[in-house]
Enzyme design. Structure first.
Site, short mmCIF file in Angstrom:
data_model
loop_
_atom_site.label_atom_id
_atom_site.label_comp_id
_atom_site.label_asym_id
_atom_site.label_seq_id
_atom_site.Cartn_x
_atom_site.Cartn_y
_atom_site.Cartn_z
N CYS A 294 47.94 6.52 -0.16
CA CYS A 294 47.22 7.46 -1.01
C CYS A 294 46.09 8.16 -0.27
O CYS A 294 45.18 7.51 0.27
CB CYS A 294 46.66 6.72 -2.23
SG CYS A 294 45.64 7.75 -3.30
N SER B 60 36.84 9.16 -5.93
CA SER B 60 36.61 9.02 -4.48
C SER B 60 35.30 9.66 -4.04
O SER B 60 34.57 9.08 -3.23
CB SER B 60 37.78 9.59 -3.68
OG SER B 60 38.03 10.94 -4.03
#
Lengths: 257, 276
Positions: free
Chosen positions: B42, B95
């Site tokens: 990912c 993130s």
């Protein structure tokens, strides 16, 4: 000069009038502002909270003035300029900039790194879920009952999630901070969707008390104009003509860019 | 008793990191107060993983099978998305938020990935937002474009993506090699994971389309600058240490290229929305 975009009152009114008048002298920082713009109000609230000197300059972003486009390529308000002319764009990035540049003046982010991360997470949620839902509701026409119902449900849900985390009276409790700043302009404006779109503060647990605390915060009250002027400005949205990038983004279902 | 499958698997995908990344994973199996819930493939995870590696922050690496999400993750993050960071038993996700957290929490772990100057810090955040709101969605629109027989439509998506890459690159410090100058910053690691995946377009989408050196025409300068940046990124130890065997990415990316992928991002791309 031909004007595209909504017809609206050209200057701040009400309590905001005095604040504008008090910030007409040259200072290190200049805030290029639209009195009507909720994103401008975020940056404006942060400046007021931190008692940072600034000069306020009213901009009609719909005029696409070349001088303004030179410092704000997308022609968006708010823009903050530094003494050397370097710009900072984007309301939330301006708020973080003010924190970085003036860390000891009334800090608006928690000291603890984990809590700072929580603040940023909820600011993101406000920007990506609450604000677009508000605009979609504003633009859904009375003739589009399904659209209105869907938009209202989305707004209520987006608000509900963040309100659950509010300690009261402000997001982190006693300390007013950037999460409050991020949403306050919509507490100022939710009367519009109450009057025209069936929104009710009572439908979202915790929103009524948080919104009242936000509206009555000094920095919020003195950057707020007369209610009727906001309605007048929003006549465009109320007719779903949406000249602004915010309107276009909301209609196509994307986050505001 | 095995847990019921929670959704249709995207592919017979390789279940764990490989090559250099496997060494890194193996070195981070010990218990640590900071836990990274990860998918080895990912790119959003890689953003966070890069910062952990750059700053040599101790962490425990936990591989998450997207079709069998562990309860420990779901308790922290009901959506079960990666990357999720567990810090003192408390969850952190998104993130970009996690990367700023790591800078706030570990200021003594060098390098510092935010510039001292508040204006430059703000400028880099703007171009970080640009990666998430422009570059990544156009990467995916290009990748997922169908039908592949529509070469004109595919090329429109290609040009849209390349245009965003150029616009971003044009904002880089002239010398570099990193976005802001001699030192890498968060923005480099925000974009890095996608920059190191662009080989996918050469394999599956009829070519990425970045002109060869000397062939860039009016865009020669900006592509040269981009190449300089990519070379620097690829040379970072952290990037090498978090990259798996290319062949194991292929089944995953084939699903995106066929537009049958079921990840949240794939679905968002199909419905015209941005990064979820």
């Amino acid at each position: 000069m031909a004007t595209t975009g909504p017809k609206y009152h050209p200057v701040a009114t009400g309590a905001a009038t005095e604040t504008v008048q008090q910030h007409q002298e040259p200072e290190d920082l200049t805030l290029w502002a639209g009195w009507f713009c909720p994103f401008t109000q975020r940056a404006w609230i942060a400046l007021e909270e931190k008692s940072i000197p600034y000069k306020y300059i009213e901009v009609n972003p719909y005029l696409k003035d070349p001088g303004f486009l030179a410092i704000s390529p997308k022609g968006l308000v708010p823009t903050l300029t530094l003494p050397d002319g370097r710009p900072v764009n984007d309301s939330l990035i301006i708020c973080e900039y003010l924190e970085d540049a003036h860390p000891s003046s009334s800090p608006l982010l928690p000291k603890d790194p984990y809590e700072r991360a929580q603040a940023r997470t909820w600011i993101k949620h406000i920007n990506e879920a609450v604000v677009p839902a508000f605009f979609r509701l504003l633009q859904a026409q009375p003739s589009e009952q399904d659209k209105q119902a869907k938009a209202l449900a989305e707004l209520n849900e987006a608000l509900r999630t963040v309100c659950q985390k509010v300690k009261g009276p402000y997001f982190f409790g006693e300390e007013f901070g950037l999460v409050d700043v991020a949403i306050a302009p919509w507490a100022v404006r939710d009367f519009i969707v109450q009057e025209y779109r069936g929104f009710r503060r009572d439908d979202v647990p915790g929103w009524g008390s948080w919104a009242e605390a936000l509206e009555s915060r000094g920095s919020v009250a003195r950057t707020t104009s007369e209610k009727e002027r906001y309605v007048e400005f929003n006549q465009t949205f109320l007719k779903n003509e949406g000249h602004s990038m915010v309107g276009k983004a909301a209609r196509s279902g994307r986050a505001i860019e | 008793m095995s847990a019921p499958k929670q959704s249709i698997p995207d592919a017979e995908f390789y279940p764990h990191a490989s090559a250099e990344a496997k060494k890194t994973v193996d070195a981070h199996q010990g218990d640590a107060p900071l836990k990274l819930y990860s998918g080895w493939f990912c790119p959003f995870v890689q953003r966070v993983w890069l910062v952990l590696e750059e700053k040599h922050i101790p962490y425990q690496y936990i591989e998450v099978n997207p079709y069998h999400k562990p309860d420990s993750l779901l308790r922290l993050n009901p959506r079960g998305l990666v990357p999720t960071l567990e810090h003192d038993n408390k969850p952190l996700y998104e993130s970009t938020v996690v990367m700023e957290f790591l800078e706030d929490e570990y200021p003594d772990h060098k390098p510092n990935l935010r510039p001292d100057d508040p204006h430059e810090r703000a400028r880099l955040r703007i171009w970080t937002d640009y990666v998430t709101t422009r570059i990544i969605p156009s990467f995916h629109r290009f990748l997922q474009f169908q039908p592949s027989s529509d070469t004109k439509g595919l090329d429109e998506k290609r040009q849209e993506f390349l245009g965003h890459l150029r616009e971003w690159t044009a904002e880089m410090d002239e010398e570099g090699p990193y976005f802001s100058g001699k030192e890498p910053r968060l923005v480099d690691f925000q974009m890095g994971p996608w920059a190191v995946r662009l080989w996918v377009f050469d394999l599956m989408k009829g070519g990425l389309g970045i002109p060869a050196e000397g062939q860039g025409g009016e865009h020669e300068k900006v592509w040269n600058r981009y190449r300089k940046w990519v070379k620097a990124i690829e040379g970072r130890d952290s990037v090498k240490a978090t990259t798996s065997e290319r062949e194991h990415f292929l089944p995953l990316y084939q699903r995106y290229a066929d537009n049958t992928a079921q990840s949240e991002l794939a679905k968002a791309t199909r419905s015209g929305r941005g990064v979820p």
